[in-house]
Design a protein around this motif. Structure first.
Motif, PDB file in Angstrom:
ATOM      1  N   ALA A   1      73.487  34.670  45.507  1.00  0.00           N
ATOM      2  CA  ALA A   1      73.112  33.629  46.615  1.00  0.00           C
ATOM      3  C   ALA A   1      74.525  33.392  47.241  1.00  0.00           C
ATOM      4  O   ALA A   1      75.453  33.708  46.675  1.00  0.00           O
ATOM      5  CB  ALA A   1      72.450  32.693  46.304  1.00  0.00           C
ATOM      6  N   GLU A   2      74.490  32.616  48.197  1.00  0.00           N
ATOM      7  CA  GLU A   2      75.743  32.000  48.741  1.00  0.00           C
ATOM      8  C   GLU A   2      76.648  31.325  47.915  1.00  0.00           C
ATOM      9  O   GLU A   2      75.914  30.106  47.353  1.00  0.00           O
ATOM     10  CB  GLU A   2      75.505  31.176  50.119  1.00  0.00           C
TER      11      GLU A   2
ATOM     12  N   ARG B   1      61.791  39.092  53.208  1.00  0.00           N
ATOM     13  CA  ARG B   1      62.932  38.072  53.464  1.00  0.00           C
ATOM     14  C   ARG B   1      64.407  38.677  53.552  1.00  0.00           C
ATOM     15  O   ARG B   1      65.170  38.103  53.516  1.00  0.00           O
ATOM     16  CB  ARG B   1      62.867  36.818  52.736  1.00  0.00           C
TER      17      ARG B   1
ATOM     18  N   SER C   1      76.668  33.227  41.432  1.00  0.00           N
ATOM     19  CA  SER C   1      76.092  34.581  41.131  1.00  0.00           C
ATOM     20  C   SER C   1      75.983  34.343  39.674  1.00  0.00           C
ATOM     21  O   SER C   1      76.576  33.576  39.158  1.00  0.00           O
ATOM     22  CB  SER C   1      77.249  35.727  41.528  1.00  0.00           C
TER      23      SER C   1
ATOM     24  N   ILE D   1      65.817  40.653  51.301  1.00  0.00           N
ATOM     25  CA  ILE D   1      66.458  40.694  49.975  1.00  0.00           C
ATOM     26  C   ILE D   1      66.683  41.799  49.725  1.00  0.00           C
ATOM     27  O   ILE D   1      65.830  42.708  49.895  1.00  0.00           O
ATOM     28  CB  ILE D   1      65.661  39.938  48.913  1.00  0.00           C
TER      29      ILE D   1
ATOM     30  N   GLU E   1      64.228  47.352  49.657  1.00  0.00           N
ATOM     31  CA  GLU E   1      64.576  46.303  50.753  1.00  0.00           C
ATOM     32  C   GLU E   1      63.242  45.510  50.443  1.00  0.00           C
ATOM     33  O   GLU E   1      62.004  45.861  50.645  1.00  0.00           O
ATOM     34  CB  GLU E   1      64.303  46.777  52.011  1.00  0.00           C
TER      35      GLU E   1
ATOM     36  N   GLU F   1      66.533  31.526  45.300  1.00  0.00           N
ATOM     37  CA  GLU F   1      66.514  32.139  46.585  1.00  0.00           C
ATOM     38  C   GLU F   1      67.454  33.373  46.655  1.00  0.00           C
ATOM     39  O   GLU F   1      68.484  33.023  47.217  1.00  0.00           O
ATOM     40  CB  GLU F   1      66.214  31.303  47.603  1.00  0.00           C
ATOM     41  N   PRO F   2      67.501  34.354  45.745  1.00  0.00           N
ATOM     42  CA  PRO F   2      68.678  35.276  46.109  1.00  0.00           C
ATOM     43  C   PRO F   2      68.566  35.966  47.139  1.00  0.00           C
ATOM     44  O   PRO F   2      67.721  36.174  47.791  1.00  0.00           O
ATOM     45  CB  PRO F   2      68.437  36.234  44.803  1.00  0.00           C
ATOM     46  N   LEU F   3      69.767  36.556  47.392  1.00  0.00           N
ATOM     47  CA  LEU F   3      70.111  37.516  48.703  1.00  0.00           C
ATOM     48  C   LEU F   3      70.376  38.883  48.182  1.00  0.00           C
ATOM     49  O   LEU F   3      69.738  39.754  48.727  1.00  0.00           O
ATOM     50  CB  LEU F   3      71.420  36.957  49.252  1.00  0.00           C
ATOM     51  N   MET F   4      70.984  38.942  46.843  1.00  0.00           N
ATOM     52  CA  MET F   4      70.688  40.519  46.438  1.00  0.00           C
ATOM     53  C   MET F   4      70.844  40.503  44.912  1.00  0.00           C
ATOM     54  O   MET F   4      71.268  39.383  44.289  1.00  0.00           O
ATOM     55  CB  MET F   4      72.335  40.982  46.765  1.00  0.00           C
TER      56      MET F   4
ATOM     57  N   ALA G   1      63.231  38.405  42.896  1.00  0.00           N
ATOM     58  CA  ALA G   1      63.118  38.109  44.298  1.00  0.00           C
ATOM     59  C   ALA G   1      62.115  37.151  44.597  1.00  0.00           C
ATOM     60  O   ALA G   1      62.168  36.776  45.715  1.00  0.00           O
ATOM     61  CB  ALA G   1      62.961  39.691  44.795  1.00  0.00           C
TER      62      ALA G   1
END
Ligand SMILES: NC(=O)c1ccc[n+]([C@@H]2O[C@H](COP(=O)([O-])OP(=O)(O)OC[C@H]3O[C@@H](n4cnc5c(N)ncnc54)[C@H](O)[C@@H]3O)[C@@H](O)[C@H]2O)c1
Length: 327
Positions: free
Chosen positions: A240-241, A214, A244, A216, A211, A138-141, A182
């Motif tokens: 992700a938190e 979710r 990386s 991301i 964009e 579940e990546p953020l960026m 993503a």
């Protein structure tokens, strides 16, 4: 034994022919090219059944289960649609087509005929891409960069009609891999760049931010200004938190940083072609769903189209909402 016919006996036609020969439960039997010598030469390498310049010969050949489309981009739609109408399954090299209209026409033909069509996005099978996806589900960026050395002005992939230029031709791989990492679709894109030096009207380099659902963020740096010596042609980071991954060296090296652990360096190989062929052939043999279908091909085309449009018009462009409008 799945029997396939090939249209386009150039570099990627050779690659897929060799991959099928390695699989054992499939073979390329018929070879078509507008250049008869190319078709004959490739046919001989695997003791194929025939070589021809007449594509219809493949379409009426009832012994063929599938057609591989490995021609220039402007012929993909016509060849895919005719294959579907003849009841053949299709593996088509990327990009599915150069326009959304052509991608949709392919999709409609696939649905009408009830055949299976897979766009060939080999990067989904790279060892370390799969590992990165496992480490960060579940990546953020995500940042994706594919920078090549300057393409010759006269190469076919750089011609607007035949190839679409670097951003369409190779950016479709980058966009597909952003979506793959993503695990969801892009809503919109904002980009800067365009045609910096191409003498013909093809966008050559851009930076884009997609964009995704979710929230991301996925960034893309794509073009042919110069291949960076340190990172190599393909470079990706996923965040992700507290974790990386950094992929470089053509995605054959990955550094993993996770809070509380030593940085790990993993080495892999540039896999892809054999695995995508195995996935296609297995799906045909078992009448199972394909891992990718025409919608993945459509997004691989729509994402760079909208990124280029955003760069040229200096405004954010929609992606996902366009898809529902097109349905
Ligand atoms: N997945 C990858 O990593 C990757 C890498 C390179 C190329 N490709 C893709 O593979 C496809 C082919 O590229 P290539 O590098 O093999 O090109 P190529 O120029 O080496 O081969 C193309 C062949 O198609 C033939 N051809 C062209 N139009 C035709 C038609 N209408 N009917 C029959 N034959 C026709 C040409 O004569 C040539 O032999 C493209 O879609 C390209 O983007 C994918």
């Amino acid at each position: 034994m799945i029997k396939a016919g090939l249209v386009g006996c150039g570099s990627l036609g050779r690659t897929h022919t060799k991959a099928l020969a390695k699989l054992g439960d499939a073979r390329m039997a018929a070879f078509c090219d507008i250049n008869e010598d190319a078709a004959k030469a490739l046919c001989e390498t695997v003791d194929g059944e025939y070589a021809t310049t007449d594509f219809d010969r493949l379409l009426v050949d009832e012994s063929l289960d599938a057609i591989y489309v490995c021609t220039l981009h402007d012929s993909h739609a016509d060849l895919c649609i005719r294959s579907a109408e003849a009841g053949k399954h299709v593996l088509v090299e990327k990009p599915l087509a150069l326009t959304v209209e052509d991608c949709l026409a392919i999709g409609a033909a696939v649905k009408r005929a009830g055949i299976k069509l897979m766009p060939a996005f080999k990067m989904r099978y790279y060892e370390l891409i799969l590992k990165a996806r496992e480490i960060i589900p579940e990546p953020l960026m995500i940042t994706m960069q594919m920078m090549d050395n300057r393409w010759a002005d006269d190469m076919w992939a750089n011609q607007p009609e035949q190839g679409g230029g670097n951003i369409m031709s190779q950016g479709c791989h980058s966009c597909d891999i952003l979506r793959f990492m993503a695990r969801c679709d892009p809503l919109a894109v904002t980009a800067v760049g365009g045609n910096y030096y191409q003498p013909i009207a093809t966008a050559d380099n851009l930076c884009a931010v997609f964009e995704f659902e979710r929230g991301i963020a996925g960034s893309l740096v794509q073009g042919d200004a110069s291949c960076p010596p340190l990172l190599g042609k393909f470079y990706m980071q996923v965040f992700a938190e507290n974790v990386s991954v950094t992929l470089h060296n053509r995605f054959c090296t990955m550094n993993v940083a996770e809070k509380g652990k030593d940085v790990e360096v993993l080495e892999g190989t540039e896999t892809g072609f054999l695995e995508e062929n195995r996935a296609f052939i297995d799906a045909l043999a078992n009448d199972a769903d394909l891992p990718m279908d025409y919608v993945d091909g459509l997004l691989g085309t729509l994402m760079p189209i909208q990124a280029i449009a955003s760069a040229l018009d200096h405004e954010t462009k929609p992606i996902k909402s366009l898809l529902s409008d097109l349905d």
